[in-house]
Design a protein around this motif. Structure first.
Motif, short mmCIF file in Angstrom:
data_model
loop_
_atom_site.label_atom_id
_atom_site.label_comp_id
_atom_site.label_asym_id
_atom_site.label_seq_id
_atom_site.Cartn_x
_atom_site.Cartn_y
_atom_site.Cartn_z
N ALA A 1 -3.57 -2.99 11.51
CA ALA A 1 -4.94 -2.33 11.12
C ALA A 1 -5.04 -2.30 9.64
CB ALA A 1 -5.04 -1.20 11.86
N GLN A 2 -4.21 -2.45 8.87
CA GLN A 2 -4.04 -2.34 7.45
C GLN A 2 -4.08 -3.45 6.54
OE1 GLN A 2 -1.28 1.15 6.72
NE2 GLN A 2 -3.15 2.28 6.34
N ARG A 3 -3.93 -4.57 7.11
CA ARG A 3 -4.01 -5.88 6.67
C ARG A 3 -5.02 -6.20 5.92
NH1 ARG A 3 -0.20 -8.19 11.30
NH2 ARG A 3 1.70 -7.04 10.93
N VAL A 4 -6.20 -5.76 6.22
CA VAL A 4 -7.39 -6.03 5.51
C VAL A 4 -7.96 -4.62 5.23
CG1 VAL A 4 -9.66 -6.98 5.55
CG2 VAL A 4 -7.89 -8.29 6.54
N LEU A 5 -8.33 -4.10 4.09
CA LEU A 5 -8.94 -2.92 3.66
C LEU A 5 -10.25 -3.25 3.10
CD1 LEU A 5 -5.89 -1.25 1.69
CD2 LEU A 5 -6.35 -1.21 4.39
N ARG A 6 -11.36 -2.55 3.58
CA ARG A 6 -12.50 -2.92 3.21
C ARG A 6 -13.27 -1.61 2.34
NH1 ARG A 6 -11.69 -5.03 8.11
NH2 ARG A 6 -12.13 -7.39 8.09
N VAL A 7 -13.79 -1.96 1.26
CA VAL A 7 -14.71 -0.91 0.43
C VAL A 7 -15.89 -1.64 -0.01
CG1 VAL A 7 -12.46 0.14 -0.08
CG2 VAL A 7 -13.26 -1.54 -1.64
N THR A 8 -16.25 -0.80 -0.54
CA THR A 8 -17.80 -1.20 -1.30
C THR A 8 -18.00 -1.35 -2.58
OG1 THR A 8 -18.89 -0.29 0.71
CG2 THR A 8 -20.47 -0.62 -1.30
N GLN B 1 -18.45 10.18 -10.43
CA GLN B 1 -19.33 10.72 -9.56
C GLN B 1 -19.27 9.58 -8.09
OE1 GLN B 1 -23.26 11.52 -11.10
NE2 GLN B 1 -22.34 13.21 -12.35
N ALA B 2 -18.68 8.49 -8.10
CA ALA B 2 -18.76 7.71 -7.24
C ALA B 2 -17.74 8.09 -6.19
CB ALA B 2 -18.04 6.08 -7.92
N PRO B 3 -17.97 7.57 -4.77
CA PRO B 3 -17.17 8.00 -3.81
C PRO B 3 -15.72 7.63 -4.16
CG PRO B 3 -19.14 6.90 -3.02
CD PRO B 3 -19.16 6.88 -4.61
N LEU B 4 -14.87 8.50 -3.49
CA LEU B 4 -13.30 7.96 -3.30
C LEU B 4 -13.05 7.64 -2.06
CD1 LEU B 4 -10.55 8.15 -4.87
CD2 LEU B 4 -10.26 10.21 -4.30
N ARG B 5 -12.28 6.49 -1.98
CA ARG B 5 -11.99 6.17 -0.90
C ARG B 5 -10.26 6.01 -0.95
NH1 ARG B 5 -14.78 2.46 2.50
NH2 ARG B 5 -12.99 2.74 3.98
N THR B 6 -9.58 6.70 0.03
CA THR B 6 -8.20 6.83 0.03
C THR B 6 -7.60 6.11 1.13
OG1 THR B 6 -8.32 8.81 -1.47
CG2 THR B 6 -6.25 8.28 -0.23
N PHE B 7 -6.61 5.20 0.83
CA PHE B 7 -5.87 4.73 2.05
C PHE B 7 -4.36 4.86 1.89
CE2 PHE B 7 -9.42 1.93 1.23
CZ PHE B 7 -9.93 1.81 2.62
N GLU B 8 -3.75 5.54 3.07
CA GLU B 8 -2.33 5.77 3.13
C GLU B 8 -1.74 4.73 3.89
OE1 GLU B 8 -0.90 8.83 2.01
OE2 GLU B 8 -2.84 9.65 1.49
N ILE B 9 -0.88 4.01 3.02
CA ILE B 9 -0.19 2.71 3.60
C ILE B 9 1.28 2.71 3.76
CG2 ILE B 9 -0.04 0.19 3.06
CD1 ILE B 9 -2.57 0.77 1.57
N GLN B 10 1.88 2.74 4.58
CA GLN B 10 3.20 2.80 4.63
C GLN B 10 3.74 1.02 5.11
OE1 GLN B 10 5.71 5.09 4.98
NE2 GLN B 10 7.06 3.48 5.32
N ILE B 11 4.72 0.94 4.25
CA ILE B 11 5.33 -0.47 4.26
C ILE B 11 6.72 -0.10 4.68
CG2 ILE B 11 5.97 -2.42 2.69
CD1 ILE B 11 4.31 -1.29 0.70
N ALA B 12 7.14 -1.03 6.02
CA ALA B 12 8.32 -0.73 6.39
C ALA B 12 8.55 -2.52 6.91
CB ALA B 12 8.16 -0.28 7.86
N GLU B 13 10.06 -2.71 6.36
CA GLU B 13 10.44 -4.05 6.32
C GLU B 13 9.46 -5.02 5.71
OE1 GLU B 13 11.71 -4.79 10.41
OE2 GLU B 13 13.02 -3.06 10.38
N ARG B 14 8.90 -4.59 4.62
CA ARG B 14 8.06 -5.47 4.23
C ARG B 14 6.57 -5.98 4.68
NH1 ARG B 14 10.71 -8.58 -0.71
NH2 ARG B 14 12.32 -7.07 -1.10
N ARG B 15 6.22 -5.23 5.54
CA ARG B 15 4.97 -5.13 6.18
C ARG B 15 4.18 -4.06 6.49
NH1 ARG B 15 5.63 -10.17 7.37
NH2 ARG B 15 7.34 -11.02 8.57
N VAL B 16 2.84 -4.07 6.72
CA VAL B 16 1.99 -3.24 6.93
C VAL B 16 1.44 -3.22 8.30
CG1 VAL B 16 1.64 -2.71 4.58
CG2 VAL B 16 0.02 -4.20 6.07
N ARG C 1 -2.22 4.61 -1.77
CA ARG C 1 -1.09 5.56 -1.74
C ARG C 1 -0.04 4.89 -0.76
NH1 ARG C 1 -2.42 11.06 -3.15
NH2 ARG C 1 -4.59 10.96 -4.07
N TRP C 2 1.02 4.48 -1.39
CA TRP C 2 1.96 3.69 -0.92
C TRP C 2 3.21 4.54 -0.69
CZ3 TRP C 2 0.18 -1.12 -0.03
CH2 TRP C 2 -0.58 -1.72 -0.84
#
Length: 117
Positions: A39-46, A21-36, A54-55
């Motif tokens: 804005a996605q270099r630090v993902l914050r959750v609780t 029942q815990a909240p679901l946090r989803t992040f869509e992450i696109q890796i290009a040339e081995r970098r993100v 999702r890669w």
């Protein structure tokens, strides 16, 4: 069944139900040339949240989520998911393994910060 076992089983069941029942946090992450993107270099959750990373990538990669010890294989055209329950708090790197042709070298791609409730 002894009362202590019944109580322990009930507590375990309650923890499982709370997790589903815990909240679901989803992040869509696109890796290009081995970098993100920056804005996605630090993902914050609780703590307590369910999390899905999702890669997608432009080349085959092996990602390792340190602290939770989860390995995810990503290939072009085949999105992959790293799913976990945020139980441990702290700052954990997600690294690309095998950087530079060595299985033992790796570089942090991003960090996941899990903050206490």
């Amino acid at each position: 069944m002894p009362a202590a076992r019944i109580v322990a089983a009930f507590i375990a069941l309650e923890a499982c139900l709370a997790l589903t029942q815990a909240p679901l946090r989803t992040f869509e992450i696109q890796i290009a040339e081995r970098r993100v993107p920056p804005a996605q270099r630090v993902l914050r959750v609780t703590e307590g949240e369910r999390v899905e990373l999702r890669w997608s990538a432009d080349e085959p990669l092996v990602l390792h989520f340190h602290g939770y010890d989860i390995e995810t294989h990503v290939a072009p055209g085949k999105p992959a998911v790293t799913a976990f329950a945020a139980r441990l708090t702290g700052r954990f790197p997600v690294a690309i393994h095998g950087e530079g042709g060595s299985k033992h070298r790796h570089r942090a791609l991003l960090h996941v910060e899990i903050h206490p409730r």
